[in-house]
Write a protein that holds these residues in place. Structure first.
Motif, PDB file in Angstrom:
ATOM      1  N   GLU A   1       0.880  -1.160  -0.035  1.00 36.95           N
ATOM      2  CA  GLU A   1       0.043  -0.104   0.005  1.00 36.95           C
ATOM      3  C   GLU A   1       0.823   1.288   0.254  1.00 36.95           C
ATOM      4  O   GLU A   1       1.693   1.333   0.845  1.00 36.95           O
ATOM      5  CB  GLU A   1      -0.721   0.005   1.148  1.00 36.95           C
ATOM      6  N   PHE A   2       0.732   2.159  -1.137  1.00 36.55           N
ATOM      7  CA  PHE A   2       1.438   3.306  -1.173  1.00 36.55           C
ATOM      8  C   PHE A   2       0.521   4.513  -0.724  1.00 36.55           C
ATOM      9  O   PHE A   2      -0.713   4.588  -1.084  1.00 36.55           O
ATOM     10  CB  PHE A   2       1.783   3.458  -2.540  1.00 36.55           C
ATOM     11  N   THR A   3       1.112   5.435   0.355  1.00 38.31           N
ATOM     12  CA  THR A   3       0.454   6.500   0.666  1.00 38.31           C
ATOM     13  C   THR A   3       1.122   7.664   0.036  1.00 38.31           C
ATOM     14  O   THR A   3       2.279   7.830   0.220  1.00 38.31           O
ATOM     15  CB  THR A   3       0.276   6.671   2.170  1.00 38.31           C
ATOM     16  N   PRO A   4       0.568   8.703  -0.541  1.00 36.99           N
ATOM     17  CA  PRO A   4       1.130  10.013  -1.336  1.00 36.99           C
ATOM     18  C   PRO A   4       1.531  10.941  -0.144  1.00 36.99           C
ATOM     19  O   PRO A   4       0.667  10.930   0.748  1.00 36.99           O
ATOM     20  CB  PRO A   4       0.296  10.226  -2.438  1.00 36.99           C
ATOM     21  N   LEU A   5       2.680  11.566  -0.383  1.00 34.07           N
ATOM     22  CA  LEU A   5       2.985  12.565   0.595  1.00 34.07           C
ATOM     23  C   LEU A   5       2.847  14.009  -0.235  1.00 34.07           C
ATOM     24  O   LEU A   5       2.763  13.829  -1.314  1.00 34.07           O
ATOM     25  CB  LEU A   5       4.547  12.356   0.967  1.00 34.07           C
ATOM     26  N   PRO A   6       2.516  15.032   0.613  1.00 32.22           N
ATOM     27  CA  PRO A   6       2.571  16.191  -0.035  1.00 32.22           C
ATOM     28  C   PRO A   6       3.751  16.739  -0.818  1.00 32.22           C
ATOM     29  O   PRO A   6       4.737  16.426  -0.618  1.00 32.22           O
ATOM     30  CB  PRO A   6       2.163  17.373   1.117  1.00 32.22           C
TER      31      PRO A   6
ATOM     32  N   GLN B   1       3.155  31.422 -11.547  1.00 32.71           N
ATOM     33  CA  GLN B   1       2.351  31.115 -10.408  1.00 32.71           C
ATOM     34  C   GLN B   1       2.371  29.842 -10.244  1.00 32.71           C
ATOM     35  O   GLN B   1       1.045  29.088 -10.000  1.00 32.71           O
ATOM     36  CB  GLN B   1       0.909  31.779 -10.674  1.00 32.71           C
ATOM     37  N   ARG B   2       3.541  29.158  -9.823  1.00 33.63           N
ATOM     38  CA  ARG B   2       3.396  27.797  -9.316  1.00 33.63           C
ATOM     39  C   ARG B   2       4.513  27.659  -8.461  1.00 33.63           C
ATOM     40  O   ARG B   2       5.606  28.142  -8.523  1.00 33.63           O
ATOM     41  CB  ARG B   2       3.928  26.849 -10.748  1.00 33.63           C
ATOM     42  N   CYS B   3       4.375  26.572  -7.630  1.00 34.23           N
ATOM     43  CA  CYS B   3       5.194  26.148  -6.482  1.00 34.23           C
ATOM     44  C   CYS B   3       5.778  24.926  -7.119  1.00 34.23           C
ATOM     45  O   CYS B   3       5.141  24.128  -7.260  1.00 34.23           O
ATOM     46  CB  CYS B   3       4.500  26.145  -5.187  1.00 34.23           C
ATOM     47  N   SER B   4       7.078  24.797  -6.810  1.00 35.17           N
ATOM     48  CA  SER B   4       8.088  23.626  -7.424  1.00 35.17           C
ATOM     49  C   SER B   4       9.225  23.647  -6.747  1.00 35.17           C
ATOM     50  O   SER B   4       9.853  24.546  -6.438  1.00 35.17           O
ATOM     51  CB  SER B   4       7.926  23.437  -8.824  1.00 35.17           C
ATOM     52  N   ASP B   5       9.819  22.287  -6.897  1.00 31.32           N
ATOM     53  CA  ASP B   5      11.315  22.253  -6.338  1.00 31.32           C
ATOM     54  C   ASP B   5      12.082  22.098  -7.769  1.00 31.32           C
ATOM     55  O   ASP B   5      13.365  21.682  -7.687  1.00 31.32           O
ATOM     56  CB  ASP B   5      11.451  21.051  -5.752  1.00 31.32           C
ATOM     57  N   GLY B   6      11.435  22.419  -8.731  1.00 30.18           N
ATOM     58  CA  GLY B   6      12.112  22.326 -10.390  1.00 30.18           C
ATOM     59  C   GLY B   6      12.378  20.955 -10.671  1.00 30.18           C
ATOM     60  O   GLY B   6      12.825  20.708 -11.754  1.00 30.18           O
ATOM     61  N   MET B   7      12.019  19.737  -9.947  1.00 30.17           N
ATOM     62  CA  MET B   7      11.867  18.404 -10.503  1.00 30.17           C
ATOM     63  C   MET B   7      10.472  17.702 -10.465  1.00 30.17           C
ATOM     64  O   MET B   7      10.287  17.025  -9.574  1.00 30.17           O
ATOM     65  CB  MET B   7      12.843  17.617  -9.433  1.00 30.17           C
TER      66      MET B   7
ATOM     67  N   SER C   1       6.213  28.558   3.325  1.00 25.17           N
ATOM     68  CA  SER C   1       6.177  28.597   4.446  1.00 25.17           C
ATOM     69  C   SER C   1       5.603  27.407   5.021  1.00 25.17           C
ATOM     70  O   SER C   1       5.467  27.029   6.446  1.00 25.17           O
ATOM     71  CB  SER C   1       5.232  29.587   5.248  1.00 25.17           C
ATOM     72  N   SER C   2       5.233  26.590   4.147  1.00 25.93           N
ATOM     73  CA  SER C   2       4.358  25.216   4.661  1.00 25.93           C
ATOM     74  C   SER C   2       5.515  24.325   5.187  1.00 25.93           C
ATOM     75  O   SER C   2       6.635  24.124   4.746  1.00 25.93           O
ATOM     76  CB  SER C   2       3.815  24.578   3.318  1.00 25.93           C
ATOM     77  N   ASN C   3       5.169  23.672   6.283  1.00 24.93           N
ATOM     78  CA  ASN C   3       6.007  22.779   7.075  1.00 24.93           C
ATOM     79  C   ASN C   3       5.852  21.190   6.567  1.00 24.93           C
ATOM     80  O   ASN C   3       6.222  20.189   6.932  1.00 24.93           O
ATOM     81  CB  ASN C   3       5.814  22.728   8.559  1.00 24.93           C
ATOM     82  N   GLN C   4       4.871  21.116   5.541  1.00 21.35           N
ATOM     83  CA  GLN C   4       4.657  19.755   4.977  1.00 21.35           C
ATOM     84  C   GLN C   4       5.736  19.315   3.833  1.00 21.35           C
ATOM     85  O   GLN C   4       5.652  18.302   3.593  1.00 21.35           O
ATOM     86  CB  GLN C   4       3.157  19.598   4.483  1.00 21.35           C
ATOM     87  N   THR C   5       6.218  20.516   3.255  1.00 20.78           N
ATOM     88  CA  THR C   5       7.076  20.137   2.244  1.00 20.78           C
ATOM     89  C   THR C   5       8.246  20.942   2.272  1.00 20.78           C
ATOM     90  O   THR C   5       8.321  21.744   3.249  1.00 20.78           O
ATOM     91  CB  THR C   5       6.515  20.775   0.887  1.00 20.78           C
ATOM     92  N   SER C   6       9.437  20.636   1.767  1.00 21.46           N
ATOM     93  CA  SER C   6      10.559  21.303   1.967  1.00 21.46           C
ATOM     94  C   SER C   6      11.317  21.273   0.514  1.00 21.46           C
ATOM     95  O   SER C   6      10.917  20.640  -0.593  1.00 21.46           O
ATOM     96  CB  SER C   6      11.580  20.354   2.485  1.00 21.46           C
ATOM     97  N   GLY C   7      12.147  22.329   0.331  1.00 22.44           N
ATOM     98  CA  GLY C   7      12.785  22.675  -0.909  1.00 22.44           C
ATOM     99  C   GLY C   7      12.110  23.489  -2.003  1.00 22.44           C
ATOM    100  O   GLY C   7      12.472  23.377  -3.257  1.00 22.44           O
ATOM    101  N   CYS C   8      10.935  23.760  -1.541  1.00 24.90           N
ATOM    102  CA  CYS C   8       9.917  24.574  -2.684  1.00 24.90           C
ATOM    103  C   CYS C   8      10.262  25.947  -2.791  1.00 24.90           C
ATOM    104  O   CYS C   8      10.605  26.643  -2.198  1.00 24.90           O
ATOM    105  CB  CYS C   8       8.497  24.450  -2.194  1.00 24.90           C
ATOM    106  N   SER C   9      10.106  26.096  -4.279  1.00 21.84           N
ATOM    107  CA  SER C   9      10.354  27.648  -4.493  1.00 21.84           C
ATOM    108  C   SER C   9       9.253  28.048  -5.465  1.00 21.84           C
ATOM    109  O   SER C   9       8.484  27.131  -5.986  1.00 21.84           O
ATOM    110  CB  SER C   9      11.521  27.665  -5.468  1.00 21.84           C
ATOM    111  N   TRP C  10       8.987  29.476  -5.535  1.00 22.75           N
ATOM    112  CA  TRP C  10       7.673  29.989  -5.837  1.00 22.75           C
ATOM    113  C   TRP C  10       8.290  30.833  -7.236  1.00 22.75           C
ATOM    114  O   TRP C  10       9.029  31.634  -7.113  1.00 22.75           O
ATOM    115  CB  TRP C  10       7.054  31.177  -4.892  1.00 22.75           C
ATOM    116  N   CYS C  11       7.591  30.334  -8.296  1.00 16.02           N
ATOM    117  CA  CYS C  11       7.888  31.255  -9.579  1.00 16.02           C
ATOM    118  C   CYS C  11       6.577  32.011  -9.771  1.00 16.02           C
ATOM    119  O   CYS C  11       5.622  31.620 -10.374  1.00 16.02           O
ATOM    120  CB  CYS C  11       8.106  30.097 -10.623  1.00 16.02           C
ATOM    121  N   ASN C  12       6.982  33.374  -9.839  1.00 18.08           N
ATOM    122  CA  ASN C  12       5.768  34.225 -10.035  1.00 18.08           C
ATOM    123  C   ASN C  12       5.392  34.131 -11.316  1.00 18.08           C
ATOM    124  O   ASN C  12       4.071  34.887 -11.438  1.00 18.08           O
ATOM    125  CB  ASN C  12       6.141  35.531  -9.328  1.00 18.08           C
TER     126      ASN C  12
END
Length: 488
Positions: free
Chosen positions: A294-299, A326-332, A312-323
């Motif tokens: 059983e796989f459970t997806p993570l945020p 208008q997208r949040c991503s770690d680039g990968m 500021s979310s503590n559920q994810t890390s390494g995120c950057s905002w591209c204005n």
């Protein structure tokens, strides 16, 4: 002479090696067809099983990848994940004695789960794949999918770009292996979709050359929440003894992104490369009969839709905002190409959400035209005037204030129209009053004068039975063809 013979021998050897390599590559190629083709081919039933060659492989069309498409996978030391991927999914395995194993198995014969479809082409072919639409958005690595590709080899391909090397990356593989459903009439590939879960079941499929050792039955379930389950009912062989020479043997998940770069041969041409950025491989020793995973997806960063949540979310890390995007991503992720095209990595290095807010405010004020809407305090005139007619555009140019001439012209035109309508109404009212006066005061001097001065033979409009409309009738005509009106 001897030198020529040696060179000829070396050339023949290289040719033979190239042919062997091409054969090994083509053995992993899949023929992908659309779901509509399966419909036109006769639905779930298939008139015959796939013809097999002497080598035990079904005869399929093989072609090179083409289009300058290459695939880069992760190094071997980055692929094996034993307990927890820690970034995109967590998973747990259950053995034959666990109650959760029975709970995760979806009984395809139970009508309460929905209508089951036995796919005719997949159940009667070898190394085939068919695209199927989902009835819901399925989140996979943070991306929402509405189409997947079911393959006869015990896996689901999730990529947008369809190619022959489906086994390389972008897959959901409960048990990827060299299965051949065309061997037996009992072998089927079936699926169901009830809006909450999409289940694919490979039932009683066998391995070429090892058919007598037993049939495999297992399934993969994709839930609307993003959860994924692998359930195994019959696994007659240990996965360690299954050969991967003709087909990879994998259990797990994988995703990749595609980027386009200028081709080294031609700067004008684009070379597309698929990069695998994450893979989860399950320990194959835990895959036995009556087991489950059983796989459970993570945020993921992609789920954040604002700059504040992204950073500021503590559920994810390494995120950057591209204005810009208008997208949040770690680039990968699968949007890697846009992330590179808009230089989002450079943009998000030193800027904060407050900087983006100030930038947006200044850009809005710089491009907004200097137009003010001034509401006049003059009361509305009676008629059909709207609020817009009491507004005028004031354009600020240096220190001068100029009134829009088009507004004045429009106001004058509207005034003329209203005056004309009022005059027509007054004239019509006067005629109505005059008619009423003559009708009720026939002995007065003015009405009597008009009656005495009228012509004795004025033409009158009468309706004839033989004519479709009105016609002018003079006095002296026969009455048979006219209808006389009663006295006024």
């Amino acid at each position: 002479m001897c030198f020529g013979v040696v060179m000829l021998f070396l050339c023949l050897s290289q040719t033979e090696l190239a042919g062997v390599w091409a054969q090994q590559q083509s053995d992993n190629w899949y023929s992908v067809i659309s779901h509509q083709h399966e419909e036109s081919a006769g639905g779930d039933s298939h008139p015959h099983r796939a013809q097999r060659s002497s080598s035990g492989h079904a005869r399929i069309n093989r072609a090179v990848l083409g289009g300058g498409l290459t695939i880069n996978t992760l190094p071997d030391n980055m692929t094996r994940v034993v307990e927890d991927s820690g970034k995109y999914y967590t998973w747990r395995s259950f053995g034959p004695g666990d109650q959760r194993t029975q709970e995760l198995w979806v009984d395809m014969s139970d009508v309460r789960h929905g209508q089951v479809r036995v796919h005719g082409i997949l159940s009667n072919s070898y190394k085939q794949a068919v695209r199927v639409a989902l009835s819901f958005d399925f989140p996979f690595y943070g991306h929402y999918l509405r189409q997947i590709t079911i393959a006869t080899g015990g896996f689901i391909f999730t990529g947008d770009i369809t190619h022959r090397m489906l086994t390389t990356t972008q897959y959901i593989a409960p048990l990827m292996a060299n299965f051949d459903p065309s061997y037996s009439k009992d072998s089927t590939v079936q699926y169901l979709d009830n809006g909450e879960v999409f289940v694919v079941q490979w039932e009683r499929v066998r391995l070429p050359g090892r058919e007598s050792e037993g049939a495999f039955t297992f399934q993969a379930a994709l839930y609307k929440t993003g959860a994924i389950t692998f359930c195994y009912q019959d696994i007659p062989l240990s996965l360690d003894v299954m050969s991967s020479a003709e087909h990879p043997v994998k259990v797990g998940l994988s995703d990749a992104f595609m980027v386009s770069t200028p081709s080294p041969q031609s700067p004008e041409a684009q070379q597309r490369t698929i990069h695998e950025y994450h893979r989860v491989e399950i320990d194959t020793t835990k895959i036995t009969s009556f087991s489950a995973v059983e796989f459970t997806p993570l945020p993921t960063c992609l789920q954040h839709d604002s700059c504040d949540l992204c950073l500021s979310s503590n559920q994810t890390s390494g995120c950057s905002w591209c204005n810009v995007l208008q997208r949040c991503s770690d680039g990968m992720d699968r949007h890697r190409q846009e992330w590179l095209d808009y230089t989002c990595s450079d943009e998000s290095k030193d800027l904060t959400c407050e900087d983006y807010s100030r930038t947006d405010t200044s850009s809005d004020s710089s491009v907004t035209p200097e137009i003010e809407y001034v509401t006049l305090s003059t009361p509305l005139r009676r008629g059909c005037e709207s609020d817009d007619e009491t507004k005028r555009h004031i354009f600020n140019t240096s220190n001068d204030v100029k009134t829009d001439s088009s507004t004045k012209t429009g106001g004058l035109a509207n005034t003329g129209v209203i005056a004309g309508i009022a005059a027509a109404l007054v004239l019509l009212l006067a005629l109505i009053l005059l008619a009423l006066y003559i009708n009720y005061h026939t002995t007065a001097p003015s009405p009597l004068y008009l009656i005495q001065r009228r012509k004795s033979c004025w033409p009158s409009w009468k309706f004839q039975k033989q004519q479709p409309g009105y016609t002018e009738v003079e006095g002296g005509h026969e009455k048979d063809n006219i209808v006389e009106a009663g006295p006024c």
